[in-house]
Every structure is written in structure tokens, then in C-alpha cells.
Design a protein around this motif. Structure first.
Motif, PDB file in Angstrom:
ATOM      1  N   ILE A 147      -2.057  18.773  -1.464  1.00 62.42           N
ATOM      2  CA  ILE A 147      -2.391  17.726  -2.436  1.00 62.42           C
ATOM      3  C   ILE A 147      -2.412  18.303  -3.848  1.00 62.42           C
ATOM      4  O   ILE A 147      -1.802  17.759  -4.779  1.00 62.42           O
ATOM      5  CB  ILE A 147      -3.757  17.086  -2.092  1.00 62.42           C
ATOM      6  CG1 ILE A 147      -3.658  16.302  -0.787  1.00 62.42           C
ATOM      7  CG2 ILE A 147      -4.235  16.173  -3.222  1.00 62.42           C
ATOM      8  CD1 ILE A 147      -5.005  15.902  -0.217  1.00 62.42           C
ATOM      9  N   SER A 158      -5.778  12.259  -0.002  1.00 59.66           N
ATOM     10  CA  SER A 158      -4.928  12.265  -1.199  1.00 59.66           C
ATOM     11  C   SER A 158      -5.624  11.645  -2.404  1.00 59.66           C
ATOM     12  O   SER A 158      -5.276  11.960  -3.549  1.00 59.66           O
ATOM     13  CB  SER A 158      -3.621  11.523  -0.914  1.00 59.66           C
ATOM     14  OG  SER A 158      -3.851  10.133  -0.709  1.00 59.66           O
ATOM     15  N   ARG A 159      -6.601  10.771  -2.188  1.00 59.26           N
ATOM     16  CA  ARG A 159      -7.277  10.140  -3.328  1.00 59.26           C
ATOM     17  C   ARG A 159      -8.070  11.152  -4.151  1.00 59.26           C
ATOM     18  O   ARG A 159      -8.400  10.883  -5.306  1.00 59.26           O
ATOM     19  CB  ARG A 159      -8.188   9.012  -2.852  1.00 59.26           C
ATOM     20  CG  ARG A 159      -9.434   9.453  -2.088  1.00 59.26           C
ATOM     21  CD  ARG A 159     -10.253   8.226  -1.694  1.00 59.26           C
ATOM     22  NE  ARG A 159     -11.518   8.567  -1.063  1.00 59.26           N
ATOM     23  CZ  ARG A 159     -11.693   8.777   0.222  1.00 59.26           C
ATOM     24  NH1 ARG A 159     -10.635   8.671   1.032  1.00 59.26           N
ATOM     25  NH2 ARG A 159     -12.867   9.086   0.716  1.00 59.26           N
ATOM     26  N   PHE A 160      -8.370  12.318  -3.565  1.00 62.69           N
ATOM     27  CA  PHE A 160      -9.119  13.332  -4.306  1.00 62.69           C
ATOM     28  C   PHE A 160      -8.229  14.147  -5.238  1.00 62.69           C
ATOM     29  O   PHE A 160      -8.731  14.987  -5.985  1.00 62.69           O
ATOM     30  CB  PHE A 160      -9.830  14.275  -3.333  1.00 62.69           C
ATOM     31  CG  PHE A 160     -10.892  13.605  -2.516  1.00 62.69           C
ATOM     32  CD1 PHE A 160     -12.070  13.171  -3.102  1.00 62.69           C
ATOM     33  CD2 PHE A 160     -10.711  13.387  -1.163  1.00 62.69           C
ATOM     34  CE1 PHE A 160     -13.055  12.547  -2.352  1.00 62.69           C
ATOM     35  CE2 PHE A 160     -11.681  12.761  -0.396  1.00 62.69           C
ATOM     36  CZ  PHE A 160     -12.862  12.336  -0.997  1.00 62.69           C
ATOM     37  N   VAL A 188      -3.532  11.327   4.282  1.00 57.10           N
ATOM     38  CA  VAL A 188      -3.499  10.199   3.344  1.00 57.10           C
ATOM     39  C   VAL A 188      -4.883   9.899   2.758  1.00 57.10           C
ATOM     40  O   VAL A 188      -5.015   9.758   1.537  1.00 57.10           O
ATOM     41  CB  VAL A 188      -2.897   8.945   4.023  1.00 57.10           C
ATOM     42  CG1 VAL A 188      -3.008   7.732   3.104  1.00 57.10           C
ATOM     43  CG2 VAL A 188      -1.437   9.196   4.386  1.00 57.10           C
ATOM     44  N   PRO A 189      -5.958   9.796   3.566  1.00 57.76           N
ATOM     45  CA  PRO A 189      -7.276   9.572   2.958  1.00 57.76           C
ATOM     46  C   PRO A 189      -7.673  10.650   1.956  1.00 57.76           C
ATOM     47  O   PRO A 189      -8.278  10.355   0.919  1.00 57.76           O
ATOM     48  CB  PRO A 189      -8.224   9.562   4.161  1.00 57.76           C
ATOM     49  CG  PRO A 189      -7.380   9.139   5.311  1.00 57.76           C
ATOM     50  CD  PRO A 189      -6.036   9.741   5.037  1.00 57.76           C
ATOM     51  N   ARG A 230      -0.234  10.088  -3.329  1.00 57.17           N
ATOM     52  CA  ARG A 230      -0.406   9.262  -2.134  1.00 57.17           C
ATOM     53  C   ARG A 230       0.924   9.127  -1.377  1.00 57.17           C
ATOM     54  O   ARG A 230       0.956   9.198  -0.146  1.00 57.17           O
ATOM     55  CB  ARG A 230      -0.931   7.885  -2.515  1.00 57.17           C
ATOM     56  CG  ARG A 230      -1.074   6.942  -1.323  1.00 57.17           C
ATOM     57  CD  ARG A 230      -1.703   5.613  -1.692  1.00 57.17           C
ATOM     58  NE  ARG A 230      -1.661   4.694  -0.567  1.00 57.17           N
ATOM     59  CZ  ARG A 230      -2.512   4.718   0.447  1.00 57.17           C
ATOM     60  NH1 ARG A 230      -3.473   5.617   0.485  1.00 57.17           N
ATOM     61  NH2 ARG A 230      -2.421   3.859   1.438  1.00 57.17           N
ATOM     62  N   ASP A 279       1.483   7.248  -8.465  1.00 58.88           N
ATOM     63  CA  ASP A 279       1.028   7.261  -7.069  1.00 58.88           C
ATOM     64  C   ASP A 279       1.754   8.315  -6.248  1.00 58.88           C
ATOM     65  O   ASP A 279       1.790   8.241  -5.019  1.00 58.88           O
ATOM     66  CB  ASP A 279       1.249   5.886  -6.426  1.00 58.88           C
ATOM     67  CG  ASP A 279       0.337   4.821  -7.000  1.00 58.88           C
ATOM     68  OD1 ASP A 279      -0.812   5.165  -7.345  1.00 58.88           O
ATOM     69  OD2 ASP A 279       0.768   3.665  -7.121  1.00 58.88           O
ATOM     70  N   ARG A 339       0.813  -1.205   0.000  1.00 63.55           N
ATOM     71  CA  ARG A 339       0.000   0.000   0.000  1.00 63.55           C
ATOM     72  C   ARG A 339       0.849   1.259   0.000  1.00 63.55           C
ATOM     73  O   ARG A 339       0.341   2.349  -0.192  1.00 63.55           O
ATOM     74  CB  ARG A 339      -0.931  -0.007   1.218  1.00 63.55           C
ATOM     75  CG  ARG A 339      -1.970  -1.122   1.188  1.00 63.55           C
ATOM     76  CD  ARG A 339      -2.836  -1.082   2.418  1.00 63.55           C
ATOM     77  NE  ARG A 339      -3.593   0.156   2.510  1.00 63.55           N
ATOM     78  CZ  ARG A 339      -4.326   0.481   3.574  1.00 63.55           C
ATOM     79  NH1 ARG A 339      -4.370  -0.328   4.628  1.00 63.55           N
ATOM     80  NH2 ARG A 339      -4.996   1.620   3.596  1.00 63.55           N
ATOM     81  N   SER A 355      -5.629  12.493  -7.229  1.00 55.06           N
ATOM     82  CA  SER A 355      -4.808  11.467  -7.884  1.00 55.06           C
ATOM     83  C   SER A 355      -4.567  11.735  -9.361  1.00 55.06           C
ATOM     84  O   SER A 355      -3.730  11.092  -9.979  1.00 55.06           O
ATOM     85  CB  SER A 355      -5.461  10.092  -7.709  1.00 55.06           C
ATOM     86  OG  SER A 355      -6.775  10.097  -8.252  1.00 55.06           O
ATOM     87  N   THR A 356      -5.308  12.650  -9.990  1.00 64.19           N
ATOM     88  CA  THR A 356      -5.041  13.071 -11.361  1.00 64.19           C
ATOM     89  C   THR A 356      -4.916  14.584 -11.384  1.00 64.19           C
ATOM     90  O   THR A 356      -5.347  15.271 -10.456  1.00 64.19           O
ATOM     91  CB  THR A 356      -6.168  12.638 -12.323  1.00 64.19           C
ATOM     92  OG1 THR A 356      -7.347  13.385 -12.019  1.00 64.19           O
ATOM     93  CG2 THR A 356      -6.457  11.147 -12.195  1.00 64.19           C
ATOM     94  N   GLU A 393       0.568  17.576  -7.114  1.00 61.32           N
ATOM     95  CA  GLU A 393       0.228  17.017  -8.421  1.00 61.32           C
ATOM     96  C   GLU A 393       0.405  18.032  -9.543  1.00 61.32           C
ATOM     97  O   GLU A 393       1.016  17.739 -10.572  1.00 61.32           O
ATOM     98  CB  GLU A 393      -1.216  16.512  -8.401  1.00 61.32           C
ATOM     99  CG  GLU A 393      -1.737  16.055  -9.766  1.00 61.32           C
ATOM    100  CD  GLU A 393      -0.910  14.950 -10.393  1.00 61.32           C
ATOM    101  OE1 GLU A 393      -0.879  14.883 -11.632  1.00 61.32           O
ATOM    102  OE2 GLU A 393      -0.290  14.159  -9.647  1.00 61.32           O
TER     103      GLU A 393
END
Length: 428
Positions: free
Chosen positions: A343, A285-287, A282-283, A144, A141, A15, A289-290, A347
Motif C-alpha cells: 500500500i 488500502s484506506r489507510f 482492500v480494507p 484502492r 483512487d 465501488r 489513500s494519501t 502511493e
């Protein structure tokens, strides 16, 4: 029972992006912040009580070293494009250790300023180099990975701060010296661990250019200093990074000078800030990811800035209950703004950097945070002195910056980049 435990370990390791070297670099970052937490908490007191400097001298020393550190980010990025990244990282770690240990050798003010300034250069460069390492080792990744890195760094900073508090309770010169030596030793440990890290693959475009046997001369790499769009993006980032100075400088001063809240609320709000980052970075960070997802975060970021600054203004209206409620609201909301911004920043800054000058571009982007660290505290003290109406003005400026950044990123990146993750490293 044992079989279940053993089989779960590889899943947990998987992970964490970046493989063994990525995990090792996270440990290095954790050690870095433990050592920094030891020293930064006690630095001003060391110069006051051990070397005998006056308040004005300490302030000037910190300001000069902060100004010198501004050059560290672009310098580190440029070096990373020319030399192996791991070697540059090791060099910065050794320089940081040497500059700290040099402080033990003198009480002469000009030399203390010089050594502090020399230490600030590799210190600021390390932030850029770590981000560049993440972009190369973690690939798609990277957001993340950076979120995990920031979480472990906050834990390390907290542990270092607790260690410093214990040493400061003793209050002797020996205790101060041990804090300084402890931070210097942490850099040596980091250098030893970094030696075990493999060099991450450079961006594909750079490798192709380097390995080309074509007789034609290679095109000159992109220059961030001539890229007005990227410079405008970096300027906007320096405004966003004011959340650091708001939380660390303005909030404690505002509590003392403008509200009826108890003074003891200030350190508690810093604990809340650190805890929220550890729990949610960390949770969240998925928002991002692009690149397109990261750009869309600029809208809620604007709303968070608006609510947070308005809550600061409300806290000065009178009454302890209202002040405490508004200040807690401001601290929580601005902490989420801090997390959302980091975040999006991670990116978008990598996506905007061309592969042939990735280090140079990220180095210039690092100027945003370095400049804010130097100028932000001055601006915050001015805002605190100006009174409650200054906060909505700052909020409006942050909202306007969010809108400008959104438009800039939309124009800058082609539609394909806004919908597909930009892979900056080859699979390995």
C-alpha cells in the motif's frame, strides 16, 4: 426483490475505480495470474522431466532469466512514456506468449535459456505497466484500485495453482505441455481484451507539454537515473520486498532445517498468506489513500518486521508446539507487513514520480522487486544456514530501512504533497 438486485449492481460497479476500462483491466490481471499460476508451479519440473535438464542447469536457467528480467521494469516504463500505454501492454502480452510457445520447439539448452530470458523481460515490464495504468485510470483512487487488483490476482494465482496441481498429478509430458500452452493462450486472451481498453489520459504536465504551440524547445524530461533521492528510495524498497523471499523461500526451508514443526505446515502457511491478502488487502488500502497516510504506514511496518523476524528466531528454540505457534505468528505478521508495504509503495512511488517521466520513474522503481526476486532467495538461504540469530539482525536492518525511508519521503515531498492526494490524471 428483483428491483433491489438490479439497483445494487451499479452501486457495486461504482465501488471499483477506473470505470469500465478499470474493471476490464482487473479481469485481464485475473487471467494473467491464472495462467502464471498454471506455468510457474510446473516450470522447474517441465525443464527436468520434459526437456531432460539437470538440477544445475535448471537453476542456472532460472537465475539467468531472473537476471534478464531485471531490465524489463525500466524498459517497460521508458516505452510507456514514449508510446501509448495500451499498445505497449499488448506488445508485452504477445511477447510473453511467443516466448513460452518457443519453449515447445526445442530441447537445446542455450535456446531454452534464451527463450526464458526473452520471456522474463516483458513479464517484469507488465507489472510496471499495470501499475502505471492504474495510476492513470483510477487517479486519486489508485491505491484502492491496486488493492483490488492484488486481491483478484491472488485468487487467480490460487486457481491456476490448483489447475497445475491437477495436471501434475497426471505427470505426463502432454500434461506439462498443456500447462505451458494454457499460460501462452492466457496472454493471447489478455491481448484481445486489452484491445478493447481505451488509452488512459497521460499526466496533465505531459499533455500540456505535448500540445504546446510555443516555439521554444521543450525541457528535457526528468531522468530517474540522475535522481539520487529516488534511487535511494528504490534501494530501500528492494530491502522491503524481501518479505516475498522470507515467506516463499526462507519459511519452508526454516521449517525443515531449524524447527520441530511438521513439514506439512509450510504449504498451509502459504494458504494462510493468500487468504489474508484476499480478505484484508482492500480494507487496509484506506489507510494509504494519501501520500502522508502512506508515509505514516512505515512506522507500523517497522514494528511488523521486527515482530515477524523475532518470531522466526523463537520458532527454533525447541518443541513442536512453540515452533508451530511462532511460525504461524511469523507468517501472519509478515503477511500484514507485505500488505502494508505494498500500500505504501504504490502511493509513494507514484507521488515521487514527476508527471513528465512517470513511466520511467515507475520503471526504475520496478527494479526493487525484480532485484529482490533475483538476490532475495540467495540471501534467504544464507540466513537459514546462519541460524536463529540471523533473524533479529535482518529485523534490525528492516527497521532501520523504515526509518530512513520515512525521513527521505518527508524531505522529498513538500508539505502540501503530504496532506493532499496528488492527482496524476485529469478527471474524465
Amino acid at each position: 426483490m428483483n428491483r433491489t438486485t438490479r439497483s445494487a449492481r451499479p452501486v457495486l460497479r461504482d465501488r471499483i475505480p477506473g470505470g469500465p476500462d478499470g474493471r476490464r483491466m482487473l479481469v485481464i490481471g485475473f487471467i494473467d495470474k491464472c495462467g502464471t499460476g498454471l506455468w510457474s508451479t510446473a516450470m522447474a519440473l517441465y525443464f527436468t522431466y520434459v526437456t531432460g535438464l539437470g538440477l544445475g542447469q535448471v537453476g542456472l536457467l532460472i537465475a539467468v532469466s531472473g537476471a534478464a528480467g531485471i531490465a524489463g521494469a525500466p524498459l517497460g516504463g521508458r516505452l510507456a512514456d514514449r508510446f501509448p500505454l495500451v499498445r505497449v501492454l499488448i506488445a508485452t502480452q504477445l511477447l510473453r506468449s511467443a516466448a513460452l510457445l518457443a519453449l515447445l520447439t526445442t530441447d537445446d539448452y542455450p535456446l531454452l535459456v534464451l527463450f526464458s530470458a526473452l520471456g522474463a523481460l516483458p513479464d517484469r515490464a507488465t507489472n510496471v505497466l499495470t501499475k502505471l495504468y492504474a495510476a492513470r485510470v483510477a487517479g486519486p483512487d489508485r491505491v484502492r484500485y491496486q488493492a483490488i487488483n492484488r486481491t483478484t490476482s491472488n485468487i487467480g494465482w490460487t486457481l491456476g495453482g490448483l489447475g497445475a496441481a491437477a495436471a501434475l498429478a497426471v505427470g505426463t509430458s502432454t500434461a506439462f505441455h498443456l500447462l505451458l500452452v494454457g499460460d501462452a493462450l492466457s496472454y493471447l486472451v489478455m491481448a484481445a481484451l486489452t484491445l478493447r481498453c481505451a488509452e488512459p489520459p497521460a499526466p496533465a504536465a505531459s499533455r500540456i507539454a505535448a500540445s504546446s504551440t510555443d516555439a521554444a524547445p521543450a525541457a528535457k524530461p526528468s531522468n530517474p537515473w540522475r535522481d539520487r533521492g529516488f534511487l535511494a528510495f528504490t534501494a530501500g524498497e528492494s530491502v522491503f520486498f524481501l518479505h516475498d523471499s522470507i515467506l516463499q523461500v526462507a519459511l519452508p526451508l526454516w521449517i525443515v532445517h531449524a524447527t520441530d514443526a511438521p513439514v506439512g505446515l509450510a504449504p498451509l502457511l502459504m494458504v494462510v498468506n493468500s487468504a489474508l491478502v484476499v480478505i484484508f488487502q482492500v480494507p487496509l488500502s484506506r489507510f494509504g489513500s494519501t501520500t502522508d497516510a502512506a508515509r505514516r504506514l512505515l512506522r507500523p511496518l517497522a514494528a511488523l518486521f521486527a515482530v515477524g523476524t523475532l518470531a522466526l528466531a523463537v520458532s527454533a528454540l525447541g518443541g513442536r508446539t512453540l515452533a508451530v505457534t511462532a511460525l504461524v505468528t511469523a507468517a501472519v505478521v509478515l503477511t500484514f507487513a507485505e500488505m502494508i508495504h505494498t500500500i505504501a509503495s504504490w502511493e509513494i512511488s507514484v507521488a515521487l514520480a514527476p508527471d513528465d517521466a512517470q513511466g520511467a520513474y515507475l520503471g526504475v522503481h520496478g527494479l526493487a522487486q525484480s532485484t529482490q526476486r533475483f538476490a532475495g532467495p540467495l540471501l534467504m538461504t544464507g540466513l537459514v544456514a546462519a541460524g536463529p540469530f540471523a533473524w533479529p539482525v535482518l529485523g534490525a536492518a528492516l527497521v532501520a530501512t523504515s526509518a530512513a525511508q520515512n525521513r527521505l519521503v518527508r524531505r522529498r515531498l513538500p508539505e502540501s504533497s503530504l496532506s493532499v492526494v496528488k492527482v496524476t490524471v485529469s478527471e474524465h
